[in-house]
Every structure is written in structure tokens, then in C-alpha cells.
Scaffold this motif. Structure first.
Motif, PDB file in Angstrom:
ATOM      1  N   MET A 334       0.826  -1.215   0.000  1.00 48.96           N
ATOM      2  CA  MET A 334       0.000   0.000   0.000  1.00 48.96           C
ATOM      3  C   MET A 334       0.861   1.265   0.000  1.00 48.96           C
ATOM      4  O   MET A 334       0.421   2.325   0.419  1.00 48.96           O
ATOM      5  N   GLN A 335       2.116   1.141  -0.447  1.00 51.25           N
ATOM      6  CA  GLN A 335       3.076   2.240  -0.555  1.00 51.25           C
ATOM      7  C   GLN A 335       3.561   2.728   0.808  1.00 51.25           C
ATOM      8  O   GLN A 335       4.081   3.836   0.927  1.00 51.25           O
ATOM      9  N   LEU A 336       3.415   1.924   1.845  1.00 50.10           N
ATOM     10  CA  LEU A 336       3.809   2.317   3.190  1.00 50.10           C
ATOM     11  C   LEU A 336       4.992   1.467   3.652  1.00 50.10           C
ATOM     12  O   LEU A 336       4.903   0.227   3.656  1.00 50.10           O
ATOM     13  N   THR A 337       6.070   2.111   4.051  1.00 46.64           N
ATOM     14  CA  THR A 337       7.249   1.421   4.556  1.00 46.64           C
ATOM     15  C   THR A 337       7.210   1.464   6.075  1.00 46.64           C
ATOM     16  O   THR A 337       7.065   2.543   6.668  1.00 46.64           O
ATOM     17  N   ALA A 338       7.327   0.298   6.710  1.00 46.03           N
ATOM     18  CA  ALA A 338       7.188   0.235   8.165  1.00 46.03           C
ATOM     19  C   ALA A 338       8.356  -0.509   8.792  1.00 46.03           C
ATOM     20  O   ALA A 338       8.955  -1.404   8.181  1.00 46.03           O
ATOM     21  N   THR A 339       8.669  -0.128  10.031  1.00 45.01           N
ATOM     22  CA  THR A 339       9.665  -0.830  10.852  1.00 45.01           C
ATOM     23  C   THR A 339       9.032  -1.107  12.208  1.00 45.01           C
ATOM     24  O   THR A 339       8.088  -0.415  12.624  1.00 45.01           O
ATOM     25  N   LEU A 340       9.557  -2.104  12.901  1.00 40.35           N
ATOM     26  CA  LEU A 340       8.994  -2.495  14.192  1.00 40.35           C
ATOM     27  C   LEU A 340       9.802  -1.918  15.335  1.00 40.35           C
ATOM     28  O   LEU A 340      11.027  -2.045  15.368  1.00 40.35           O
ATOM     29  N   ASN A 341       9.103  -1.297  16.269  1.00 41.76           N
ATOM     30  CA  ASN A 341       9.696  -0.878  17.540  1.00 41.76           C
ATOM     31  C   ASN A 341       9.405  -1.994  18.526  1.00 41.76           C
ATOM     32  O   ASN A 341       8.302  -2.093  19.073  1.00 41.76           O
ATOM     33  N   ALA A 342      10.392  -2.875  18.737  1.00 44.85           N
ATOM     34  CA  ALA A 342      10.169  -4.089  19.526  1.00 44.85           C
ATOM     35  C   ALA A 342       9.784  -3.788  20.965  1.00 44.85           C
ATOM     36  O   ALA A 342       8.997  -4.523  21.573  1.00 44.85           O
ATOM     37  N   SER A 343      10.317  -2.708  21.526  1.00 41.45           N
ATOM     38  CA  SER A 343      10.044  -2.420  22.939  1.00 41.45           C
ATOM     39  C   SER A 343       8.574  -2.085  23.180  1.00 41.45           C
ATOM     40  O   SER A 343       8.002  -2.438  24.216  1.00 41.45           O
ATOM     41  N   SER A 344       7.928  -1.400  22.234  1.00 41.34           N
ATOM     42  CA  SER A 344       6.521  -1.018  22.409  1.00 41.34           C
ATOM     43  C   SER A 344       5.583  -1.844  21.543  1.00 41.34           C
ATOM     44  O   SER A 344       4.365  -1.661  21.610  1.00 41.34           O
ATOM     45  N   ASN A 345       6.163  -2.758  20.741  1.00 39.73           N
ATOM     46  CA  ASN A 345       5.374  -3.573  19.805  1.00 39.73           C
ATOM     47  C   ASN A 345       4.518  -2.692  18.898  1.00 39.73           C
ATOM     48  O   ASN A 345       3.343  -2.977  18.643  1.00 39.73           O
ATOM     49  N   GLU A 346       5.138  -1.631  18.413  1.00 38.21           N
ATOM     50  CA  GLU A 346       4.452  -0.705  17.516  1.00 38.21           C
ATOM     51  C   GLU A 346       5.168  -0.649  16.172  1.00 38.21           C
ATOM     52  O   GLU A 346       6.386  -0.819  16.100  1.00 38.21           O
ATOM     53  N   LEU A 347       4.378  -0.397  15.133  1.00 36.03           N
ATOM     54  CA  LEU A 347       4.946  -0.175  13.811  1.00 36.03           C
ATOM     55  C   LEU A 347       5.148   1.315  13.602  1.00 36.03           C
ATOM     56  O   LEU A 347       4.253   2.119  13.895  1.00 36.03           O
ATOM     57  N   LEU A 348       6.321   1.679  13.118  1.00 30.51           N
ATOM     58  CA  LEU A 348       6.592   3.060  12.736  1.00 30.51           C
ATOM     59  C   LEU A 348       6.484   3.112  11.214  1.00 30.51           C
ATOM     60  O   LEU A 348       7.340   2.601  10.495  1.00 30.51           O
ATOM     61  N   VAL A 349       5.403   3.707  10.744  1.00 33.85           N
ATOM     62  CA  VAL A 349       5.044   3.660   9.327  1.00 33.85           C
ATOM     63  C   VAL A 349       5.444   4.959   8.645  1.00 33.85           C
ATOM     64  O   VAL A 349       5.050   6.051   9.088  1.00 33.85           O
ATOM     65  N   SER A 350       6.214   4.852   7.590  1.00 28.42           N
ATOM     66  CA  SER A 350       6.660   6.000   6.811  1.00 28.42           C
ATOM     67  C   SER A 350       5.648   6.246   5.687  1.00 28.42           C
ATOM     68  O   SER A 350       5.461   5.398   4.816  1.00 28.42           O
ATOM     69  N   VAL A 351       4.995   7.409   5.727  1.00 29.23           N
ATOM     70  CA  VAL A 351       3.911   7.738   4.789  1.00 29.23           C
ATOM     71  C   VAL A 351       4.453   8.664   3.706  1.00 29.23           C
ATOM     72  O   VAL A 351       4.891   9.779   3.999  1.00 29.23           O
TER      73      VAL A 351
END
Length: 592
Positions: A334-351
Motif C-alpha cells: 500500500m506504498q507504506l514502509t514500516a519498521t517495528l519498535n520491539a520495545s513497544s510492539n508498535e509499527l513506525l510507518v513512513s507515509v
């Protein structure tokens, strides 16, 4: 939903694959858009203009008409549609869009006077762009679609594009008196003042709809180059001197606006869609904006924006159990690049700048669902069981409809929108500015406001039904919409009942009898203290001395009487009429 018409052959070439119509329809469904129609340019013109007026040169090339969501501005042209579908099919990756700050950038200086009319401007330069006929037409059509969509018919944003090689910087954005502005407008060799230009385009089928935006202003916005040559008179028209053509290689894009956020979105969209044709693909050159206060900013800012989203929250929202790695893979479609923040179990999505519809984590979850496939989401039984029932006000309305119909009245159903004149001047009522909800972008003069009363729709119906056998007895039970500062949306719906009698006599006794019957059904007797009664009142829509407010326990809940001849004449009704309009919530005790 906006509809985009694209050439099938051109789209298939951009997709790098020939598909059948069925295969492409399935792809659209998976991506969350819809193939609405398969037609041709010649057929579309014949439908719109008839066989005689259709252009002879219109070809029979197959055209896809595709419905897209209103907030996906990047899908309004073939370039954006092809990019999105290719990334979705994993045929290519998301381009790295870059804005370059040259050592000696072009400057746009904003005059303080622009604050009176259109205070903001943003822009950029596309270097070494290569147009052919199809690209050029798509470039122009995208501007038109953006003007109709996010730009709100140019009231919020207006786009200007210029051949940079025909003009010289630095540029200035000013607001001047109309008589002090003169230039030859686009596709016209005659030099005119801004006042003459307004008169000239007053009958133009396209531009006449935009003249009102600045016409009554003491100053008009205008953009000049270093030699005081006019580039554009936003939001009306560009100069003929700087117009772009198939031979244009360097394009200056400027967007003037009353809404800076929308202007940035529009500029980002134009850059994202057509920077791929530049000599250095997916790059643009910054334009330096010098504000009225001397501050310097560079536009566009097409750096990716980071939005965070919880992995667990995405799974709960979509109804699946996906690993972070799977979610990241789906988002890449969907044109979104994401990385995982393991400590918070969150995705950091580059829009990227193509996806201005991504605002928060729920938008990320929606894209995961689309990429995963809605048909692949397992069906589950809801954990909570509830019993549905009819809303009390709707139930009461249905019961009253039956009773009023049995009294000999015919039910009508009218539009929820009406013109300002129908709600006020034609009814001889003043607009206090605190009642009607006004549409910001009405498509027609007949639908300018939400109806503040049912009387305008009833009168229009009576005027159209005047050839029916007399007497004509009509009623309607439905909502009106009013301003409400206590509501979180600033407006509220209110259920009203209206009944009207028209014929050789006014029939007020019939309307009064119906009112008494409705009150009796609701257990309200005719009593000045504990029931209902009529009190003489003044209302422009009614005859003086033959108009009364309907009061229930001392509170005004409606109005009844004989309609004024001027009111009837305004709606082309040649016979006397009487009517009653009352609030349902006040006579039933039910809110809503």
C-alpha cells in the motif's frame, strides 16, 4: 465517489501487463476501488452532447471509468493509479520522492495585501520534464479534478502551471486593484484589465463559475515575474505568455490558497504524479517563499511522515492474528514502509507524499485489511448479543402517518435541501443567520441549504400538483436541520409534521381539525394551561390576522394559518391554501 476515466491501452501499458476486463475488475475490487463502466471517448461524447454535437475526432479507444475513494487524491490520474496498482501487485517499490534545494533557488515574495484575499502560496519547479500528448492531457486533467475535489471548485486552492523558460524570477505574489492589473489571458492575444476580463468571461461556460470568488473584492490576487509580466490571476486564469505546451521542459507550479494545508496536499500530489517524467525522476526543485514578515520557507516538503500504530490494535481492528513481519509486508503493498519498535510492539510507518489520506493508526489498520484481503478475514460470531428495535420517534411517526392518511391527506416526500430564497425571501421571512445550515459548495442553486422548515418543500409540491382535482390535501412527517451550538457537530435534526389544504377555499377549518385530531391522539386537550391552544402571531408566510402560533403548555411548538398571497405567488400557486407545521418532539414528549 470521484470517477476517473483512463485509457485502457494506456493503463495496461503502464501496468506492464495485458489484462481482460474481468481480470482488471477483480484487481480493482482487491485494491478497494471499483470499475464502474467500460466505454469509449466517442460514446461518452454522444451520451453527453448527442450524435450531432459530438466531436468527429473523438475515437473509439476503450476507456475505463473507475470509482475511487474521495480522499485518495493520488488516484485521480493514470500515473497515480498505475503506480498504486503496480506497488500493490509488488511489481515495483515506492519511489523515493526528493525535493532539491538549489544554491540559487527561485523566490516568490508574498505581499502583505494578499492577506485580504488569498493569503497563502506554495510552489516548485519540475526540471527536464518530457510531455507527449497523453501525458500533457493527464497533467491538465489532474488539475481539473483536484480543483473540483479537494480545492472545492478553486475556493480553497487554485493551481497555476507555467513554462519556466518564458518567464524570469524572482516572482512576486501581490493583491492589487482590478484596474491596475492587465494581461492577455490564456489562449487569448488581447490584453485586458482584470475588470474587463471579468466581463469577458462572464458568459464562458467553464470560467464563469469561478468569477464570484474574487469579483466583489477591492483587490485581486496576481503573480508577476521579475519583468512585471503577469503569470496568473488566481483563481480565474493563467497568462497566455507563460502557458505550457508539449515543448515545455521546465514547469513552474504555484498554488494560491485560503487553506495552507490543502495547498500543500495539492502541490505534493502534482509533484508525486508527474515528477516521474523529469530528467531526474521523482525529483523537484524547491521554490523559496518569502512571507510578508520576511520569513523564508521552502516548498514542497515531500519528506515522508511517520505514523505509529500498535501491532495488537491492528489485529483487533481487522479481526486477524498477524505477526509484525506480515503486517510490514502487507503495508509495503500500500506504498507504506514500516519498521517495528520491539520495545513497544508498535509499527513506525513512513507515509509518502502520495498518501495524504493516512492520518492516524486506524488508517494503517484499514490498509492492512485491504492488502490482506477482506474476503480472507475469517467470519466470527459477535461476542455481544443485542436486540434491535425501532427508534421511538420513528415508531410514533409511522403511527401518525397512518392516522393523517386516514384523515384524507396524501403523504409526500421532499428533498432535504432547498434554496436560500425558498426558505426565506419567498416565504417573506428574514434570515437571522442562526437557523439554516449553509452548504459550502452547492452543486446547484436549488440546493444551497438544509431545509430549516418543511413549508418550502410542501409549497413546491403544491405548486406542481395544482392541476390535480381540488381540494388537494398533502402532509409530510420528516426531519428539518437547524444550527445547534450545543451539539458537537454544530447542528441537529428535528422531526416536524406539516399538513396543507389547497382548493377553491382556504380550508383552514380542515387543517385546524387535523391539528386537533393529532393533539387528541397524543393525549393533549385544548386547554390554555395543561393542553394546547392557538395564539395570534405574526409570520411573513401567512396572512396578518389569520396566523397563530400553536402552544403546548405555554411553549410555542408550531404555526398554523392561511398562507399569504405573495407566498403562494412565489411558488406559482393560484388558489388559497392553509397549513399547519408543528414539532413532533414537543407534542409526543419523545426526543429526536
Amino acid at each position: 465517489m470521484p470517477t476517473v476515466a483512463v485509457s485502457r491501452d494506456g493503463l495496461m501499458e503502464a501496468l506492464g501487463q495485458q489484462m481482460t476486463d474481468t481480470e482488471f475488475e477483480d484487481l480493482c475490487f482487491e485494491f478497494g476501488i471499483e470499475l464502474d463502466d467500460i466505454t469509449s471517448e466517442a460514446l461518452m461524447q454522444r451520451k453527453e452532447k448527442g450524435d450531432k454535437d459530438a466531436k468527429i475526432e473523438a475515437n473509439d479507444q476503450v476507456v475505463y471509468k473507475i470509482d475511487i475513494t474521495a480522499n485518495r487524491y493520488d488516484l485521480l490520474c493514470l500515473e497515480g493509479l498505475a503506480l498504486a496498482l503496480n506497488v500493490f501487485r509488488q511489481k515495483c517499490s515506492v519511489p523515493n520522492f526528493r525535493s532539491i534545494k538549489p544554491s540559487n533557488p527561485h523566490v516568490m515574495t508574498v505581499s502583505p495585501a494578499c492577506a485580504q484575499i488569498r493569503p497563502f502560496v506554495v510552489g516548485c519547479v519540475l526540471r527536464g520534464i518530457k510531455f507527449d500528448s497523453a501525458r500533457y492531457n493527464s497533467f491538465i486533467e489532474l488539475q481539473d479534478k483536484l480543483h473540483e475535489n479537494i480545492c472545492r471548485r478553486r475556493t480553497l486552492v487554485a493551481i497555476g502551471t507555467h513554462d519556466l523558460d518564458t518567464i524570469e524570477g524572482p516572482f512576486s505574489y501581490e493583491a492589487l486593484s482590478p484596474k491596475d492589473i492587465s494581461f492577455a489571458p490564456l489562449n487569448n492575444e488581447t490584453v485586458m484589465t482584470a475588470e474587463e476580463l471579468m466581463e469577458h468571461y462572464d458568459k464562458d461556460q467553464k470560467l464563469k463559475h469561478y468569477l464570484h470568488i474574487i469579483r466583489d473584492s477591492p483587490v485581486y490576487p496576481v503573480i508577476y515575474d521579475a519583468k512585471r509580466r503577469v503569470l496568473s490571476l488566481p483563481p480565474i486564469i493563467n497568462s497566455n505568455h507563460s502557458k505550457i505546451s508539449l515543448d515545455t521542459r521546465n514547469v513552474l507550479i504555484e498554488c494560491t490558497a485560503t487553506d495552507l494545508t490543502r495547498a500543500k496536499i495539492v502541490l505534493d500530489t502534482m509533484v508525486s504524479m508527474f515528477s516521474g517524467y523529469c530528467a531526474d525522476p521523482f525529483t523537484c526543485e524547491d521554490l523559496q517563499i518569502k512571507g510578508p514578515d520576511g520569513s523564508l520557507t521552502h516548498t514542497p516538503d515531500i519528506r515522508p511522515v511517520v505514523v505509529s500504530a500498535s501491532v495488537d490494535a491492528i489485529n483487533r481492528t481487522v479481526g486477524v492474528k498477524l505477526s509484525p513481519e506480515t503486517q510490514i509486508s502487507l503495508l509495503s503493498k500500500m506504498q507504506l514502509t514500516a519498521t517495528l519498535n520491539a520495545s513497544s510492539n508498535e509499527l513506525l510507518v513512513s507515509v509518502p507524499p502520495t498518501r495524504h489520506d493516512i492520518l492516524q493508526s486506524c488508517d494503517i489498520a484499514e490498509d492492512v485489511a485491504i492488502a490482506y484481503g477482506y474476503n480472507n478475514i475469517p467470519r466470527t460470531v459477535a461476542k455481544t448479543n443485542t436486540v434491535g428495535k425501532q427508534q421511538p420517534m420513528n415508531k410514533m411517526s409511522d403511527l401518525l402517518r397512518g392516522e393523517v392518511a386516514q384523515a384524507g391527506f396524501n403523504e409526500i416526500l421532499t428533498f432535504g435541501l432547498c434554496s436560500h430564497a425558498e426558505a426565506f425571501s419567498k416565504l417573506r421571512r428574514a434570515d437571522d443567520g442562526k437557523t439554516a445550515i449553509v452548504l459550502s459548495n452547492p452543486k446547484t442553486a436549488d440546493f444551497e441549504i438544509c431545509r430549516p422548515a418543511l413549508l418550502p418543500g410542501m409549497l413546491k409540491t403544491m405548486g406542481n400538483a395544482q392541476k390535480m382535482p381540488k381540494p388537494i390535501k398533502l402532509f409530510e412527517i420528516t426531519d428539518v436541520v437547524l444550527k445547534d451550538p450545543t451539539s458537537d457537530v454544530g447542528a441537529c435534526n428535528r422531526r416536524h409534521l406539516i399538513a396543507m389544504y389547497g382548493g377553491n377555499t382556504s380550508g383552514f377549518e380542515v387543517v385546524h381539525g387535523l391539528l386537533d385530531h393529532v393533539m387528541t391522539l397524543n393525549g393533549i386537550a385544548m386547554d390554555e394551561k395543561e393542553g394546547y391552544f392557538l395564539k395570534e402571531a405574526q409570520d411573513g408566510a401567512f396572512f396578518d390576522g389569520r396566523c397563530a402560533n400553536v402552544l403546548v403548555r405555554g411553549e410555542v411548538v408550531g404555526v398554523t394559518g392561511m398562507l399569504h398571497p405573495e407566498t403562494l405567488e412565489a411558488f406559482d400557486i393560484p388558489f388559497p391554501c392553509s397549513c399547519v407545521e408543528i414539532r413532533m418532539d414537543k407534542i409526543t414528549g419523545i426526543k429526536g
